[in-house]
Scaffold this motif. Structure first.
Motif, PDB file in Angstrom:
ATOM      1  N   LYS A 138       0.809  -1.217   0.000  1.00  0.00           N
ATOM      2  CA  LYS A 138       0.000   0.000   0.000  1.00  0.00           C
ATOM      3  C   LYS A 138       0.845   1.271   0.000  1.00  0.00           C
ATOM      4  O   LYS A 138       0.444   2.276  -0.592  1.00  0.00           O
ATOM      5  CB  LYS A 138      -0.960   0.002   1.203  1.00  0.00           C
ATOM      6  CG  LYS A 138      -1.758  -1.294   1.351  1.00  0.00           C
ATOM      7  CD  LYS A 138      -2.384  -1.754   0.032  1.00  0.00           C
ATOM      8  CE  LYS A 138      -2.838  -3.195   0.103  1.00  0.00           C
ATOM      9  NZ  LYS A 138      -3.220  -3.744  -1.217  1.00  0.00           N
ATOM     10  N   VAL A 139       2.014   1.227   0.627  1.00  0.00           N
ATOM     11  CA  VAL A 139       2.835   2.431   0.711  1.00  0.00           C
ATOM     12  C   VAL A 139       3.386   2.851  -0.655  1.00  0.00           C
ATOM     13  O   VAL A 139       3.826   3.985  -0.825  1.00  0.00           O
ATOM     14  CB  VAL A 139       3.996   2.253   1.713  1.00  0.00           C
ATOM     15  CG1 VAL A 139       3.461   2.067   3.121  1.00  0.00           C
ATOM     16  CG2 VAL A 139       4.903   1.100   1.321  1.00  0.00           C
ATOM     17  N   SER A 140       3.326   1.950  -1.631  1.00  0.00           N
ATOM     18  CA  SER A 140       3.855   2.262  -2.965  1.00  0.00           C
ATOM     19  C   SER A 140       2.759   2.600  -3.979  1.00  0.00           C
ATOM     20  O   SER A 140       3.066   2.800  -5.161  1.00  0.00           O
ATOM     21  CB  SER A 140       4.691   1.089  -3.494  1.00  0.00           C
ATOM     22  OG  SER A 140       5.807   0.836  -2.668  1.00  0.00           O
ATOM     23  N   LYS A 177       0.235   3.043   9.268  1.00  0.00           N
ATOM     24  CA  LYS A 177       1.060   3.274   8.076  1.00  0.00           C
ATOM     25  C   LYS A 177       0.272   3.022   6.794  1.00  0.00           C
ATOM     26  O   LYS A 177       0.252   3.875   5.892  1.00  0.00           O
ATOM     27  CB  LYS A 177       2.291   2.372   8.110  1.00  0.00           C
ATOM     28  CG  LYS A 177       3.210   2.531   6.897  1.00  0.00           C
ATOM     29  CD  LYS A 177       4.416   1.609   6.971  1.00  0.00           C
ATOM     30  CE  LYS A 177       4.031   0.160   6.764  1.00  0.00           C
ATOM     31  NZ  LYS A 177       5.217  -0.726   6.661  1.00  0.00           N
ATOM     32  N   ASN A 178      -0.390   1.878   6.707  1.00  0.00           N
ATOM     33  CA  ASN A 178      -1.138   1.566   5.490  1.00  0.00           C
ATOM     34  C   ASN A 178      -2.370   2.443   5.340  1.00  0.00           C
ATOM     35  O   ASN A 178      -2.744   2.815   4.224  1.00  0.00           O
ATOM     36  CB  ASN A 178      -1.525   0.085   5.483  1.00  0.00           C
ATOM     37  CG  ASN A 178      -0.357  -0.817   5.172  1.00  0.00           C
ATOM     38  OD1 ASN A 178       0.560  -0.447   4.446  1.00  0.00           O
ATOM     39  ND2 ASN A 178      -0.360  -2.022   5.731  1.00  0.00           N
ATOM     40  N   ALA A 181      -1.184   5.661   3.991  1.00  0.00           N
ATOM     41  CA  ALA A 181      -0.790   5.509   2.588  1.00  0.00           C
ATOM     42  C   ALA A 181      -2.005   5.511   1.675  1.00  0.00           C
ATOM     43  O   ALA A 181      -2.010   6.162   0.620  1.00  0.00           O
ATOM     44  CB  ALA A 181       0.003   4.220   2.409  1.00  0.00           C
TER      45      ALA A 181
END
Length: 212
Positions: A138-140, A177-178, A181
């Motif tokens: 997900k961060v990308s 974090k996700n 994102a």
């Protein structure tokens, strides 16, 4: 957070066209043997992917995040006779399972599996995409989107999965974090004048993006 009550999910599945034998087997095998079976697209979302592909009749499809191959096989159903689907999987073990599943499909000659880092592999694929499915880390997501959009044809479609991320994007403030994102990705797409989009409340959220 339960985004959709189980009883509604069951009702939706009941009135959705059934999986074919291969997809039904992959579904069962994944839940029986994989440590993270929830990552499978599954029956209802898989049928949605299949129908979108059949409506678009794409010549070239890119999938970012193969897992055990279920979604790729759904997407491949709409490919033209000379069509190809490129799918990218980071994990070698999941890639091996996917390839074995592809080998059992009538569309096996149309599916090309790449194992490795998608951010490195995508620039090597000299294609114009009719349909892109993003379902990886997900961060990308923002990097994937910005990397593929220039190669998507006008009128082409990008589908991004997990955009609600278990309801974490609804928190005030978003803390994980996700979740952060996905919230940043959703905001970025909303502000991008090159595209138009609709957020569908299928499963964990599916953002359907059309390049103008």
């Amino acid at each position: 957070m339960e985004l959709i009550p189980a009883i509604v999910e069951e009702y939706a599945a009941k009135y959705t066209s059934p999986e074919d034998e291969l997809l039904r087997g992959i579904n069962a095998e994944t839940y029986a043997s994989h440590a993270q079976p929830h990552m499978l697209s599954g029956h209802v979302q898989g049928q949605f992917l299949s129908m979108i592909s059949q409506m678009l009749q794409p010549r070239r499809i890119l999938e970012i995040g193969t897992f055990t191959g279920y979604s790729a096989l759904c997407l491949a159903k709409g490919l033209l006779k000379d069509g190809l689907l490129h799918t990218i999987e980071l994990r070698e073990a999941d890639g091996a399972v996917s390839q074995a599943n592809f080998n059992r499909s009538i569309d096996r000659e149309k599916i090309i599996l790449h194992v490795g880092n998608a951010l490195q592999i995508i620039p090597t694929l000299q294609e114009t995409w009719d349909l892109v499915f993003i379902d990886a880390d997900k961060v990308s997501y923002m990097e994937y989107f910005n990397l593929v959009l220039p190669s998507v044809r006008p009128g082409g479609v990008i589908l991004a999965d997990n955009v609600l991320f278990h309801g974490q994007v609804l928190e005030e403030p978003v803390t994980t974090k996700n979740g952060k994102a996905m919230q940043s990705f959703n905001e970025m797409v909303l502000q991008d004048e090159r595209v138009e989009q609709v957020l569908l409340t299928i499963r964990d959220g599916l953002l359907m993006i059309r390049k103008k």
